[in-house]
Design an enzyme around this catalytic site. Structure first.
Site, mmCIF file in Angstrom:
data_model
loop_
_atom_site.group_PDB
_atom_site.id
_atom_site.type_symbol
_atom_site.label_atom_id
_atom_site.label_comp_id
_atom_site.label_asym_id
_atom_site.label_seq_id
_atom_site.Cartn_x
_atom_site.Cartn_y
_atom_site.Cartn_z
ATOM 1 N N GLU A 150 0.815 -1.228 0.000
ATOM 2 C CA GLU A 150 0.000 0.000 0.000
ATOM 3 C C GLU A 150 0.841 1.267 0.000
ATOM 4 O OE1 GLU A 150 -2.865 -0.596 3.184
ATOM 5 O OE2 GLU A 150 -3.842 -2.204 2.048
ATOM 6 N N ASN A 195 2.585 -4.624 -3.337
ATOM 7 C CA ASN A 195 1.192 -5.045 -3.174
ATOM 8 C C ASN A 195 0.290 -3.818 -3.033
ATOM 9 O OD1 ASN A 195 -0.517 -7.358 -2.837
ATOM 10 N ND2 ASN A 195 -0.638 -6.966 -0.623
ATOM 11 N N HIS A 235 -9.555 -6.614 -2.852
ATOM 12 C CA HIS A 235 -10.684 -6.450 -1.916
ATOM 13 C C HIS A 235 -11.794 -5.768 -2.720
ATOM 14 C CE1 HIS A 235 -8.467 -7.820 1.539
ATOM 15 N NE2 HIS A 235 -7.498 -6.965 1.290
ATOM 16 N N GLU A 265 -5.210 -10.886 -2.034
ATOM 17 C CA GLU A 265 -6.097 -10.764 -0.860
ATOM 18 C C GLU A 265 -7.568 -10.747 -1.266
ATOM 19 O OE1 GLU A 265 -4.952 -7.548 1.781
ATOM 20 O OE2 GLU A 265 -2.823 -7.822 1.360
ATOM 21 N N ASP A 267 -11.358 -10.872 -1.729
ATOM 22 C CA ASP A 267 -12.624 -11.119 -1.045
ATOM 23 C C ASP A 267 -13.640 -10.148 -1.640
ATOM 24 O OD1 ASP A 267 -11.869 -8.741 0.270
ATOM 25 O OD2 ASP A 267 -11.525 -9.695 2.206
HETATM 26 C C1 XIL Z 1 -5.980 -6.710 8.030
HETATM 27 C C2 XIL Z 1 -6.295 -7.913 8.914
HETATM 28 O O1 XIL Z 1 -7.105 -8.818 8.199
HETATM 29 C C3 XIL Z 1 -7.002 -7.426 10.148
HETATM 30 O O2 XIL Z 1 -7.266 -8.512 11.028
HETATM 31 C C4 XIL Z 1 -6.162 -6.362 10.844
HETATM 32 O O3 XIL Z 1 -6.868 -5.858 11.917
HETATM 33 C C5 XIL Z 1 -5.810 -5.248 9.893
HETATM 34 O O4 XIL Z 1 -5.193 -5.774 8.737
HETATM 35 N N1 XIL Z 1 -4.949 -5.031 3.354
HETATM 36 C C6 XIL Z 1 -3.843 -5.717 3.827
HETATM 37 C C7 XIL Z 1 -3.974 -6.584 5.003
HETATM 38 O O5 XIL Z 1 -2.780 -5.660 3.188
HETATM 39 O O6 XIL Z 1 -2.772 -6.644 5.758
HETATM 40 C C8 XIL Z 1 -5.115 -6.154 5.890
HETATM 41 O O7 XIL Z 1 -5.263 -7.120 6.906
HETATM 42 C C9 XIL Z 1 -6.391 -6.009 5.084
HETATM 43 C C10 XIL Z 1 -6.213 -4.965 4.010
#
Ligand code: XIL
Length: 354
Positions: A150, A195, A235, A265, A267
């Site tokens: 990020e 990422n 996401h 990641e 979802d």
């Molecule tokens: C999130 C976890 O799933 C949570 O449990 C935590 O509280 C915060 O981080 N993008 C990412 C992940 O790169 O590391 C994040 O994970 C979700 C969004």
């Protein structure tokens, strides 16, 4: 009938790809599909046998949800606490899976103590020491590292707008090449990944985020920085259409730089989707299918990971609770470990079945 490679074949080819310095996508996709993986919540692994069983049955890759983040590893400047990360590494090793490392430089999940760093030299020393210590520990087990997570500003004002946090305040944008070089020297076998999230939609913000990311990738390439891939977090928001043309245009340029593409990641955030569960699950599957198809038409992703495997354990309600109070359903298995339509979609692109 096509013979799908076994998990061991996949591991061997992926390891070879890394050793030979080849993009893993072509080799690992021996059966035409990418490696599948999920993030793992360590506390559930011991306590919930049905959860652990699904991870073992379906995943070739696991990534700790938190255990490799600074906040978990670095309670203080002096200490490294590898307890949970080592537990997941041992679990992965026992079950013939590889790890994804997440993440070496991220604004989120930072402990407080680095805020006291003031000088450039001290910042570089601490960042490099962290990366060298952490990344050298799992050489051979980690298939790829999210070296930087990020990096792009959440809502960039222009095409060079990076997110501001402790490493940009002390090192400026150089923290990125510093991090990648430290990771390459600590783990020469891992694929090194940048990422990023929210780059797949058509709104102005997504368009600008893609522009910033491309600029950043080009500047890293021009500096000869060791980077091998781009991770699209994925996401997805169930109510936000995928910008097929915009995303493909972006990916063509990423591939032209010789970089792998991973979905890291996935979802489907369902807070704005209809309440009816069947309708909701169908919509989630549909948007994920559009996303993965859009990517695969340009370049098959070398890995597809979902951010959790079951709706029982998901980060989504931390940020995107539904107004009707119904539980979120963002992941491929429901809370009782029954496969949802999203699992069938993932299986079209990755080996998420035993
Ligand atoms: C999130 C976890 O799933 C949570 O449990 C935590 O509280 C915060 O981080 N993008 C990412 C992940 O790169 O590391 C994040 O994970 C979700 C969004």
């Amino acid at each position: 009938m096509t013979q799908h490679p076994t998990r061991r074949d996949l591991l061997t080819t992926a390891a070879c790809a890394a050793t030979l310095g080849l993009p893993s996508s072509g080799l690992a996709a021996g059966g035409g599909r990418a490696l599948y993986g999920s993030c793992v919540k360590l506390s559930a692994l011991d306590a919930e046998p049905d959860y652990a069983a699904e991870i073992v049955k379906r995943c070739q890759l696991v990534v700790p949800e938190g255990a490799l983040k600074w906040a978990d590893l670095r309670p203080s400047r002096e200490r490294f606490d590898f307890t949970d990360a080592d537990r997941l590494a041992a679990f992965a090793g026992r079950h013939g899976m590889r790890l994804r490392g997440h993440t070496l430089a991220w604004y989120g999940a930072m402990p407080d103590w680095p805020e006291a760093i003031t000088s450039r030299a001290e910042a570089e020393r601490e960042l490099v020491r962290h990366i060298e210590t952490v990344a050298s520990r799992y050489v051979g087990l980690v298939a790829s590292w999210d070296v930087v997570n990020e990096a792009v500003a959440d809502r960039p004002k222009d095409a060079s707008d990076l997110r501001s946090f402790v490493w940009t305040r002390t090192l400026g944008p150089d923290y990125i090449p510093i991090a990648f070089r430290a990771a390459a020297s600590a783990d020469p076998l891992a694929r090194l990944v940048l990422n990023e999230y929210d780059i797949e939609c058509a709104d102005e913000r997504s368009v600008m985020r893609r522009a910033v990311l491309l600029n950043l990738l080009r500047s890293l390439r021009d500096k000869g920085v060791p980077i091998h891939g781009v991770g699209l977090q994925g996401h997805l928001h169930g109510d936000r259409p995928i910008d097929r043309a915009g995303l493909q245009n972006f990916l063509v340029q990423v591939r032209a730089m010789g970089l792998d593409v991973l979905v890291t990641e996935l979802d489907v955030i369902d807070d704005k989707l209809p309440a009816d569960v069947a309708t909701r699950d169908a919509k989630a599957a549909e948007i994920a299918r559009t996303f993965l198809t859009t990517i695969a038409e340009v370049t098959p992703p070398s890995a597809v990971l979902t951010w959790g495997i079951s709706d029982r354990h998901t980060w989504v309600p931390q940020w995107f609770k539904r107004e009707d109070g119904m539980p979120n359903r963002p992941l491929p298995l429901d809370a009782a470990m029954r496969p949802k339509p999203l699992m069938s979609v993932v299986e079209q692109f990755a080996r998420a079945s035993a």
